[in-house]
Design an enzyme around this catalytic site. Structure first.
Site, PDB file in Angstrom:
ATOM      1  N   LYS A  37      13.090   2.470  -2.088  1.00 23.80           N
ATOM      2  CA  LYS A  37      14.270   2.677  -1.228  1.00 23.80           C
ATOM      3  C   LYS A  37      14.239   1.860   0.063  1.00 23.80           C
ATOM      4  O   LYS A  37      15.283   1.507   0.587  1.00 23.80           O
ATOM      5  CB  LYS A  37      14.440   4.163  -0.912  1.00 23.80           C
ATOM      6  CG  LYS A  37      13.377   4.710   0.026  1.00 23.80           C
ATOM      7  CD  LYS A  37      13.494   6.205   0.233  1.00 23.80           C
ATOM      8  CE  LYS A  37      12.455   6.638   1.242  1.00 23.80           C
ATOM      9  NZ  LYS A  37      12.074   8.044   1.148  1.00 23.80           N
ATOM     10  N   ARG A 132      11.472  19.923   5.417  1.00 30.96           N
ATOM     11  CA  ARG A 132      12.549  19.211   4.737  1.00 30.96           C
ATOM     12  C   ARG A 132      12.814  19.990   3.456  1.00 30.96           C
ATOM     13  O   ARG A 132      13.040  21.197   3.516  1.00 30.96           O
ATOM     14  CB  ARG A 132      12.185  17.737   4.514  1.00 30.96           C
ATOM     15  CG  ARG A 132      13.461  16.881   4.411  1.00 30.96           C
ATOM     16  CD  ARG A 132      13.179  15.399   4.307  1.00 30.96           C
ATOM     17  NE  ARG A 132      12.616  15.023   3.030  1.00 30.96           N
ATOM     18  CZ  ARG A 132      12.300  13.772   2.701  1.00 30.96           C
ATOM     19  NH1 ARG A 132      12.503  12.796   3.548  1.00 30.96           N
ATOM     20  NH2 ARG A 132      11.800  13.499   1.516  1.00 30.96           N
TER      21      ARG A 132
HETATM   22  C1  LIG Z   1      10.792   8.094   1.116  1.00 29.58           C
HETATM   23  C2  LIG Z   1      10.032   9.056   0.328  1.00 29.58           C
HETATM   24  C3  LIG Z   1       8.749   8.729  -0.124  1.00 29.58           C
HETATM   25  C4  LIG Z   1       8.063   7.436   0.244  1.00 29.58           C
HETATM   26  O1  LIG Z   1       7.671   7.468   1.590  1.00 29.58           O
HETATM   27  P1  LIG Z   1       6.872   6.272   2.274  1.00 29.58           P
HETATM   28  O2  LIG Z   1       6.530   6.806   3.602  1.00 29.58           O
HETATM   29  O3  LIG Z   1       7.823   5.132   2.317  1.00 29.58           O
HETATM   30  O4  LIG Z   1       5.680   5.990   1.449  1.00 29.58           O
HETATM   31  C5  LIG Z   1       8.093   9.654  -0.911  1.00 29.58           C
HETATM   32  N1  LIG Z   1       8.656  10.818  -1.233  1.00 29.58           N
HETATM   33  C6  LIG Z   1       9.887  11.175  -0.825  1.00 29.58           C
HETATM   34  C7  LIG Z   1      10.444  12.490  -1.232  1.00 29.58           C
HETATM   35  C8  LIG Z   1      10.607  10.302  -0.027  1.00 29.58           C
HETATM   36  O5  LIG Z   1      11.828  10.669   0.385  1.00 29.58           O
END
Ligand SMILES: *Cc1c(COP(=O)(O)O)cnc(C)c1O
Length: 366
Positions: A37, A132
């Site tokens: 993402k 969250r």
């Molecule tokens: C964005 C996200 C990740 C990845 O996080 P990073 O800090 O970019 O490694 C993993 N799990 C969820 C649920 C996320 O929203």
């Protein structure tokens, strides 16, 4: 068309980081879900992750996962933002796995999977304090797991997971990982079988792995940030960790063009109100200084703290949506109009720049 500003992605650097992180995880018995993402879901990035040994490709946006699939990614796809009820029909067609946290969505997801004639795998989220997504009580998680296991026949309960170090900034300590293990065992006992997946978090959950205190039950991490940022990343959690110094910080580089060079006062002249973003800014009077205006702005990268000039002595001082002011008084190099200045990037700048239609992405060593 003019190609500036230019965002350069070096795939060699990216694959080096991905292979390194996948290797760290493999040593600890952990599979990586490669989270795309941060790059607005570039398909070439998903293909890199596949080549480097990730076991899932993950994103918070369905359209990004659909794009990866279309580009030929064979790995199972994992949706990591709790899905909207309105997108469940698409979800079950595009991805094999999703993170889930609520009975209503699970009920509708089961219906959607049944309608599509597929079995969809779910990972139920435990909220271990970051506030969250997820269930905040162990008993609630067990009840939800039993509901999926016993009543939703087009869903498969693949496992449980958690997310830390995000909105609540909670550190993924050994204690939190032990809690996740404990909850996983409780769910296994309740459903009477082992779970395939215990998903311990994101980049920040590499910390217990570095400290060699990751409980063996945790077998998946969802990794994004660190492979794109390398040692430049100022993730609170990884900050100062020497492990990340092994990684390359030149995966993404921004190149912007200078459109004006001038020596001007550093304190604005006149009565001060708010800047272009409605913010009350403060200005330090450092006398007259040489500065360059770059043809890029906050509309492209977000905040000035997230772009780091690769020009000795230069400092980003102010920016509007489309202009960035670079103090170059202390630079040895003679910067002229038409020159370009390069920047290393923090996470949110990568996220925004890859999504900006004003920016051309150049892929090296693809
Ligand atoms: C964005 C996200 C990740 C990845 O996080 P990073 O800090 O970019 O490694 C993993 N799990 C969820 C649920 C996320 O929203």
């Amino acid at each position: 068309m003019n190609k500036r500003p230019l965002l350069i992605l070096d795939h060699d650097a990216l694959r080096f980081n991905m292979s390194t992180v996948v290797g760290w995880c493999r040593e600890a018995g952990i599979d990586v879900a490669g989270v795309i993402k941060a790059t607005t879901g570039m398909a070439s990035v998903a293909l890199d992750y596949e080549r480097c040994g990730a076991k899932w490709i993950a994103s918070s946006r369905l359209e990004q996962l659909a794009r990866a699939k279309k580009a030929g990614v064979k790995l199972p796809l994992l949706m990591i933002r709790i899905p909207m009820i309105s997108e469940l029909d698409e979800l079950v067609r595009i991805c094999e796995y999703s993170l889930e946290s609520g009975q209503d969505t699970l009920y509708s997801l089961d219906k959607a999977a049944e309608k599509a004639g597929v079995t969809h795998n779910v990972i139920l989220m435990a909220d271990l304090g970051d506030l969250r997504e997820g269930l905040i009580e162990k008993t609630e998680l067990i009840d939800l797991a039993k509901y999926v296991e016993d009543s939703l026949h087009s869903l498969h309960l693949a496992g449980i997971g958690t997310n830390l170090g995000c909105v609540g900034s909670v550190i993924p300590t050994e204690e939190k990982m032990l809690m996740l293990s404990d909850w996983a065992e409780a769910v296994e006992e309740a459903v009477g079988r082992p779970l395939e997946v215990v998903s311990g978090g994101a980049t920040s959950s590499l910390m217990p792995l570095f400290d060699k205190v990751m409980p063996p039950k945790v077998n998946m991490l969802r990794i994004g940030a660190i492979v794109y940022c390398g040692p430049n990343e100022d993730l609170r959690s990884c900050y100062g960790r020497t492990e990340a110094d092994e990684l390359r910080g030149d995966v993404f580089t921004l190149e912007a063009e200078v459109v004006e060079v001038n020596t001007k006062p550093t304190h604005p002249i006149g009565e001060l109100g708010v800047n272009a973003f409605g913010e009350k800014a403060t200005y330090v009077d450092r006398g007259d200084r040489k500065r360059a205006i770059l043809a890029i702005g906050r509309a492209d990268y977000g905040d000035i703290g997230d772009i780091l000039p690769q020009l000795e002595g230069a400092e980003v001082t102010m920016a509007s949506g489309d202009h960035t002011i670079l103090d170059i008084e202390d630079c040895k190099e003679d910067i002229k109009v038409g020159d370009t200045v390069r920047f290393a990037l923090k996470y949110s700048a990568i996220l925004r720049l890859t999504a900006s239609e004003n920016v051309t992405i150049e892929e090296k060593n693809i």
